[in-house]
Design a protein around this motif. Structure first.
Motif, PDB file in Angstrom:
ATOM      1  N   GLY A 102       8.304  -4.690 -13.156  1.00 29.50           N
ATOM      2  CA  GLY A 102       8.769  -4.274 -14.474  1.00 29.50           C
ATOM      3  C   GLY A 102       8.614  -2.785 -14.728  1.00 29.50           C
ATOM      4  N   ILE A 103       8.834  -1.989 -13.685  1.00 32.33           N
ATOM      5  CA  ILE A 103       8.730  -0.530 -13.792  1.00 32.33           C
ATOM      6  C   ILE A 103      10.000   0.094 -13.228  1.00 32.33           C
ATOM      7  CG2 ILE A 103       6.208  -0.473 -13.748  1.00 32.33           C
ATOM      8  CD1 ILE A 103       6.305   0.130 -10.779  1.00 32.33           C
ATOM      9  N   SER A 104      10.159   1.378 -13.440  1.00 28.78           N
ATOM     10  CA  SER A 104      11.371   2.050 -12.967  1.00 28.78           C
ATOM     11  C   SER A 104      11.347   2.240 -11.455  1.00 28.78           C
ATOM     12  CB  SER A 104      11.522   3.412 -13.648  1.00 28.78           C
ATOM     13  OG  SER A 104      10.570   4.317 -13.131  1.00 28.78           O
ATOM     14  N   LEU A 105      12.534   2.425 -10.895  1.00 25.91           N
ATOM     15  CA  LEU A 105      12.669   2.690  -9.468  1.00 25.91           C
ATOM     16  C   LEU A 105      11.933   3.983  -9.099  1.00 25.91           C
ATOM     17  CD1 LEU A 105      13.901   2.024  -6.727  1.00 25.91           C
ATOM     18  CD2 LEU A 105      15.983   3.205  -7.460  1.00 25.91           C
ATOM     19  N   ALA A 106      12.056   5.004  -9.933  1.00 20.55           N
ATOM     20  CA  ALA A 106      11.382   6.280  -9.669  1.00 20.55           C
ATOM     21  C   ALA A 106       9.861   6.101  -9.623  1.00 20.55           C
ATOM     22  CB  ALA A 106      11.767   7.310 -10.727  1.00 20.55           C
ATOM     23  N   THR A 107       9.330   5.255 -10.494  1.00 21.77           N
ATOM     24  CA  THR A 107       7.890   5.004 -10.505  1.00 21.77           C
ATOM     25  C   THR A 107       7.462   4.307  -9.222  1.00 21.77           C
ATOM     26  OG1 THR A 107       7.834   4.926 -12.913  1.00 21.77           O
ATOM     27  CG2 THR A 107       5.998   3.887 -11.768  1.00 21.77           C
ATOM     28  N   VAL A 108       8.260   3.338  -8.780  1.00 21.51           N
ATOM     29  CA  VAL A 108       7.950   2.652  -7.517  1.00 21.51           C
ATOM     30  C   VAL A 108       7.932   3.656  -6.381  1.00 21.51           C
ATOM     31  CG1 VAL A 108       8.780   0.985  -5.806  1.00 21.51           C
ATOM     32  CG2 VAL A 108       8.810   0.395  -8.228  1.00 21.51           C
ATOM     33  N   GLU A 109       8.925   4.512  -6.331  1.00 23.58           N
ATOM     34  CA  GLU A 109       8.995   5.503  -5.256  1.00 23.58           C
ATOM     35  C   GLU A 109       7.787   6.440  -5.302  1.00 23.58           C
ATOM     36  OE1 GLU A 109      12.896   7.031  -6.059  1.00 23.58           O
ATOM     37  OE2 GLU A 109      13.866   5.505  -4.796  1.00 23.58           O
ATOM     38  N   ARG A 110       7.364   6.841  -6.500  1.00 25.30           N
ATOM     39  CA  ARG A 110       6.166   7.688  -6.636  1.00 25.30           C
ATOM     40  C   ARG A 110       4.924   6.936  -6.167  1.00 25.30           C
ATOM     41  NH1 ARG A 110       8.513   9.395 -11.417  1.00 25.30           N
ATOM     42  NH2 ARG A 110       7.278   7.926 -12.640  1.00 25.30           N
ATOM     43  N   HIS A 111       4.831   5.664  -6.563  1.00 26.27           N
ATOM     44  CA  HIS A 111       3.687   4.851  -6.142  1.00 26.27           C
ATOM     45  C   HIS A 111       3.626   4.754  -4.618  1.00 26.27           C
ATOM     46  CE1 HIS A 111       2.669   3.915 -10.165  1.00 26.27           C
ATOM     47  NE2 HIS A 111       3.128   2.678 -10.257  1.00 26.27           N
ATOM     48  N   LEU A 112       4.740   4.489  -3.982  1.00 25.98           N
ATOM     49  CA  LEU A 112       4.756   4.337  -2.526  1.00 25.98           C
ATOM     50  C   LEU A 112       4.420   5.666  -1.841  1.00 25.98           C
ATOM     51  CD1 LEU A 112       7.776   1.937  -1.955  1.00 25.98           C
ATOM     52  CD2 LEU A 112       5.333   1.400  -1.985  1.00 25.98           C
ATOM     53  N   ALA A 113       4.951   6.756  -2.359  1.00 23.56           N
ATOM     54  CA  ALA A 113       4.642   8.068  -1.787  1.00 23.56           C
ATOM     55  C   ALA A 113       3.153   8.369  -1.935  1.00 23.56           C
ATOM     56  CB  ALA A 113       5.484   9.152  -2.457  1.00 23.56           C
ATOM     57  N   GLN A 114       2.597   8.054  -3.090  1.00 25.27           N
ATOM     58  CA  GLN A 114       1.168   8.283  -3.329  1.00 25.27           C
ATOM     59  C   GLN A 114       0.332   7.441  -2.365  1.00 25.27           C
ATOM     60  OE1 GLN A 114      -0.030   7.458  -7.354  1.00 25.27           O
ATOM     61  NE2 GLN A 114      -2.172   7.875  -6.951  1.00 25.27           N
ATOM     62  N   ALA A 115       0.699   6.178  -2.182  1.00 22.62           N
ATOM     63  CA  ALA A 115      -0.047   5.298  -1.275  1.00 22.62           C
ATOM     64  C   ALA A 115       0.029   5.807   0.156  1.00 22.62           C
ATOM     65  CB  ALA A 115       0.496   3.874  -1.366  1.00 22.62           C
ATOM     66  N   LEU A 116       1.183   6.236   0.586  1.00 21.34           N
ATOM     67  CA  LEU A 116       1.330   6.745   1.945  1.00 21.34           C
ATOM     68  C   LEU A 116       0.532   8.030   2.150  1.00 21.34           C
ATOM     69  CD1 LEU A 116       5.104   5.971   2.525  1.00 21.34           C
ATOM     70  CD2 LEU A 116       3.146   4.861   3.626  1.00 21.34           C
ATOM     71  N   ARG A 117       0.545   8.926   1.170  1.00 23.67           N
ATOM     72  CA  ARG A 117      -0.256  10.154   1.268  1.00 23.67           C
ATOM     73  C   ARG A 117      -1.747   9.815   1.349  1.00 23.67           C
ATOM     74  NH1 ARG A 117       3.363  12.084  -2.575  1.00 23.67           N
ATOM     75  NH2 ARG A 117       1.869  11.659  -4.231  1.00 23.67           N
ATOM     76  N   HIS A 118      -2.154   8.862   0.528  1.00 21.02           N
ATOM     77  CA  HIS A 118      -3.555   8.432   0.516  1.00 21.02           C
ATOM     78  C   HIS A 118      -3.960   7.894   1.899  1.00 21.02           C
ATOM     79  CE1 HIS A 118      -7.247   6.591  -1.010  1.00 21.02           C
ATOM     80  NE2 HIS A 118      -6.885   5.493  -0.388  1.00 21.02           N
ATOM     81  N   CYS A 119      -3.160   7.011   2.448  1.00 24.15           N
ATOM     82  CA  CYS A 119      -3.466   6.430   3.763  1.00 24.15           C
ATOM     83  C   CYS A 119      -3.447   7.504   4.844  1.00 24.15           C
ATOM     84  CB  CYS A 119      -2.483   5.313   4.095  1.00 24.15           C
ATOM     85  SG  CYS A 119      -2.715   3.836   3.066  1.00 24.15           S
ATOM     86  N   TYR A 120      -2.504   8.422   4.780  1.00 20.25           N
ATOM     87  CA  TYR A 120      -2.428   9.504   5.759  1.00 20.25           C
ATOM     88  C   TYR A 120      -3.698  10.355   5.707  1.00 20.25           C
ATOM     89  CZ  TYR A 120      -0.882  13.591   8.325  1.00 20.25           C
ATOM     90  OH  TYR A 120      -0.800  14.606   9.226  1.00 20.25           O
ATOM     91  N   ARG A 121      -4.109  10.727   4.477  1.00 23.28           N
ATOM     92  CA  ARG A 121      -5.326  11.538   4.327  1.00 23.28           C
ATOM     93  C   ARG A 121      -6.529  10.824   4.929  1.00 23.28           C
ATOM     94  NH1 ARG A 121      -3.399  12.770  -0.657  1.00 23.28           N
ATOM     95  NH2 ARG A 121      -4.627  11.151  -1.647  1.00 23.28           N
ATOM     96  N   LEU A 122      -6.667   9.535   4.628  1.00 24.95           N
ATOM     97  CA  LEU A 122      -7.818   8.807   5.146  1.00 24.95           C
ATOM     98  C   LEU A 122      -7.763   8.665   6.662  1.00 24.95           C
ATOM     99  CD1 LEU A 122      -8.224   5.993   2.486  1.00 24.95           C
ATOM    100  CD2 LEU A 122      -9.674   7.977   2.832  1.00 24.95           C
ATOM    101  N   ALA A 123      -6.573   8.452   7.190  1.00 23.24           N
ATOM    102  CA  ALA A 123      -6.445   8.217   8.631  1.00 23.24           C
ATOM    103  C   ALA A 123      -6.521   9.502   9.463  1.00 23.24           C
ATOM    104  CB  ALA A 123      -5.132   7.506   8.913  1.00 23.24           C
TER     105      ALA A 123
END
Length: 171
Positions: free
Chosen positions: A145-166
């Motif tokens: 129930g959120i916008s497409l842009a928000t989903v894309e931001r969420h996924l980008a944030q998650a990928l950056r987070h995982c990249y930083r940790l890895a």
């Protein structure tokens, strides 16, 4: 007593003065003398790794904080292990992985859980929907129930987070 390692005498004193208390505190919360002994040792290993230079004002509060985090890690590890064993119970025996492979899978799941723990819940949910269920961004947006842009931001944030940790925290 050697003065070669900064902070070492303080850690020794901290251990001598508070180890028994910490182990008792852990035993009362874990209902297991073995787990309490292990976590008490792990707590002091963390203290040694941190190499705190200045004196610790409230040693029991400091130790309790570290030990509490280790207890949470232990409980999460056991929850993941329990879920894995429940999943394995549904797999025919001839298709079940070896004990060694199961241990590697559990450790990997624990590491993934630790990585995802640093994400806000909606970011984690969007990431899991994309990665585990293979959902597209529009479908995730509709489901959450959120916008497409928000989903894309969420996924980008998650990928950056995982990249930083890895990759970035290893160096």
């Amino acid at each position: 007593m050697s003065e070669s390692a900064p902070g070492k005498p303080d850690v020794e004193r901290l251990y001598l003065e508070h180890h028994c208390w910490l182990q008792g505190w852990l035993r009362s919360r874990l209902n297991s003398a073995d787990d309490a002994a292990d976590l008490a040792q792990d707590t002091f290993l963390r203290v040694l790794r941190r190499r705190q230079q200045s004196g610790i004002g409230e040693p029991r509060a400091y130790l309790r904080t570290i030990a509490r985090g280790l207890m949470i890690d232990l409980w999460r590890h056991r929850d993941i292990e329990r879920a894995w064993l429940e999943t394995l119970a549904q797999v025919p025996e001839q298709h079940a992985p070896s004990a060694e492979t199961s241990l590697l899978i559990i450790e990997t799941l624990v590491e993934i859980d630790r990585m995802l723990d640093g994400l806000r819940p909606p970011v984690r949910q969007a990431f899991l929907l994309a990665q585990l269920e293979g959902m597209s961004c529009p479908k995730i947006a509709a489901r959450m129930g959120i916008s497409l842009a928000t989903v894309e931001r969420h996924l980008a944030q998650a990928l950056r987070h995982c990249y930083r940790l890895a990759f970035e925290e290893q160096s």
